[in-house]
Write an enzyme that holds these catalytic residues in place. Sequence first.
Site: not given
Ligand code: GLP
Length: 243
Positions: A67, A136, A143
């Site tokens: 993404d 979430n 989402e």
């Molecule tokens: C972001 C990314 C995800 C990621 C998630 C969790 O929003 N788009 O790909 O897995 O958050 O992030 P973290 O690893 O910092 O908890």
Amino acid sequence: MIIYRAKDYKDMSRKAANIISAQVIMKPNCTLGLATGSTPLGIYDQLTEWYKKGDLDFSAVHSVNLDEYRGLPKENDQSYYYFMHKNLFDRVNIRSENTNVPNGMEPDAEKECRRYEKLIADLGGIDLQLLGLGHNGHIGFNEPGEAFEKETHCVDLQERTIEANKRFFESADEVPRQAYTMGIKTIMQAKKILVAVSGEDKAEIVKKAFFGPVTPTVPASILQMHNDVTVVADEAALSLCCK
Ligand code: GLP
């Protein structure tokens, strides 16, 4: 689904990096699906260390990232393009032209999403997709919703995601409101999936996603339907299940 229990973040990072390195060793010209967030940082450090030791060669590897924020230029230090170059691509011998991140600056969402889907298909699909897990239950930026979004698409980020990601920006106002993300079908078509999770704050969602019902209100729950998923989680993330 195989669940590996790691002691802590470092152990989780090493175990997950081991799986990625096995993929690169077994198929040097593989396509890796890569992720951002805090979770993969230790994995990228470990892969870099093994590369520096001469144990890993990324020269024939292609990568596709999950993404990218819509509207952030590559040079912005919060773009996922910037993140990937800083934390992995510029530290190992992957060819820059073999790395791919959705282009957040393409204003025509449909055009960019179509381009990205075609690019993945032209690469022959993803051999191993690395995923983190949002609080979430989001994967990539898919989402929670009423249905599983299928292909690469443009999403409106939810408040909780904006809140979680604001730590990287000056303020919540600066967090982009939209992103381009691979869809659930894109992710589910990866031949293998590796989910990395760490921390007590993820324990609730780990329980829901991997032990609860499969529902679009917890996007990661769909992974229960994939036949080659490995979850590497630390004890804190597994604290509400598999004692
Ligand atoms: C972001 C990314 C995800 C990621 C998630 C969790 O929003 N788009 O790909 O897995 O958050 O992030 P973290 O690893 O910092 O908890």
